[in-house]
Design a protein around this motif. Structure first.
Motif, mmCIF file in Angstrom:
data_model
loop_
_atom_site.group_PDB
_atom_site.id
_atom_site.type_symbol
_atom_site.label_atom_id
_atom_site.label_comp_id
_atom_site.label_asym_id
_atom_site.label_seq_id
_atom_site.Cartn_x
_atom_site.Cartn_y
_atom_site.Cartn_z
ATOM 1 N N ILE A 32 0.847 -1.189 0.000
ATOM 2 C CA ILE A 32 0.000 0.000 0.000
ATOM 3 C C ILE A 32 0.884 1.240 0.000
ATOM 4 N N SER A 33 0.365 2.331 -0.546
ATOM 5 C CA SER A 33 1.085 3.599 -0.577
ATOM 6 C C SER A 33 0.491 4.530 0.475
ATOM 7 N N VAL A 34 1.379 5.256 1.174
ATOM 8 C CA VAL A 34 0.948 6.092 2.293
ATOM 9 C C VAL A 34 1.669 7.434 2.302
ATOM 10 N N THR A 35 1.070 8.373 3.003
ATOM 11 C CA THR A 35 1.695 9.655 3.316
ATOM 12 C C THR A 35 1.090 10.107 4.642
ATOM 13 N N ALA A 36 1.744 11.054 5.298
ATOM 14 C CA ALA A 36 1.233 11.539 6.585
ATOM 15 C C ALA A 36 1.217 13.061 6.590
ATOM 16 N N LEU A 37 0.183 13.606 7.214
ATOM 17 C CA LEU A 37 0.022 15.055 7.322
ATOM 18 C C LEU A 37 -0.328 15.441 8.750
ATOM 19 N N SER A 38 0.084 16.638 9.117
ATOM 20 C CA SER A 38 -0.412 17.244 10.351
ATOM 21 C C SER A 38 -1.169 18.500 9.939
ATOM 22 N N PHE A 39 -2.181 18.833 10.707
ATOM 23 C CA PHE A 39 -2.977 20.019 10.409
ATOM 24 C C PHE A 39 -3.717 20.464 11.649
ATOM 25 N N GLU A 40 -4.266 21.643 11.542
ATOM 26 C CA GLU A 40 -4.999 22.251 12.640
ATOM 27 C C GLU A 40 -6.441 22.470 12.193
ATOM 28 N N LEU A 41 -7.372 22.043 13.024
ATOM 29 C CA LEU A 41 -8.782 22.303 12.735
ATOM 30 C C LEU A 41 -9.116 23.725 13.156
ATOM 31 N N GLU A 42 -9.978 24.357 12.404
ATOM 32 C CA GLU A 42 -10.406 25.705 12.752
ATOM 33 C C GLU A 42 -11.516 25.625 13.796
ATOM 34 N N ALA A 43 -11.808 26.737 14.420
ATOM 35 C CA ALA A 43 -12.735 26.781 15.554
ATOM 36 C C ALA A 43 -14.088 26.143 15.262
ATOM 37 N N ASP A 44 -14.619 26.293 14.054
ATOM 38 C CA ASP A 44 -15.953 25.792 13.739
ATOM 39 C C ASP A 44 -15.944 24.411 13.083
ATOM 40 N N GLU A 45 -14.783 23.746 13.052
ATOM 41 C CA GLU A 45 -14.682 22.436 12.404
ATOM 42 C C GLU A 45 -14.607 21.323 13.435
#
Length: 118
Positions: A32-45
């Motif tokens: 399988i092929s993979v990647t990883a991300l980090s992110f920030e949710l906004e206040a209304d999400e």
């Protein structure tokens, strides 16, 4: 979602994984092929949207929560799995961008939710 960054997990530096492309890896045992991300949710999400819409648009699925103990946090790190081409398109489209859902009125007068990447 904002502050979207690609991350390289320690496990990608083991013999089980081979680099296919910039930040895309293939698990040789599971093929399988993979990647990883980090992110920030906004206040209304919440952690479901717009993430689910991104998964649908790029034909991906979440294969792992990097820090499952912080799922309720506004900061998430996830591993995504899919076709290498879809992963490439995904990374090119979202890294460094803001992603959110917006309600728009259609020509028929109904309200629809549109995924916005800017």
């Amino acid at each position: 979602m904002k502050n979207i960054k690609s991350i390289i997990l320690d496990k990608y530096n083991t013999p089980v994984y081979e680099s296919l492309d910039h930040h895309i890896y293939r698990n040789t045992e599971e093929n399988i092929s993979v990647t990883a991300l980090s992110f920030e949710l906004e206040a209304d999400e919440d952690s479901q949207y717009p993430l689910e819409d991104l998964l649908d648009q790029f034909n991906l699925y979440i294969s792992g929560f990097i820090h499952p103990d912080v799922i309720e946090s506004q900061h998430l790190s996830l591993e995504f799995t899919g076709n290498p081409e879809d992963l490439r398109d995904f990374l090119k489209s979202v890294i460094g961008k803001r992603v959110y859902n917006k309600e728009v009125e259609g020509e028929d007068g109904k309200i629809y939710v549109k995924l916005i990447i800017e």
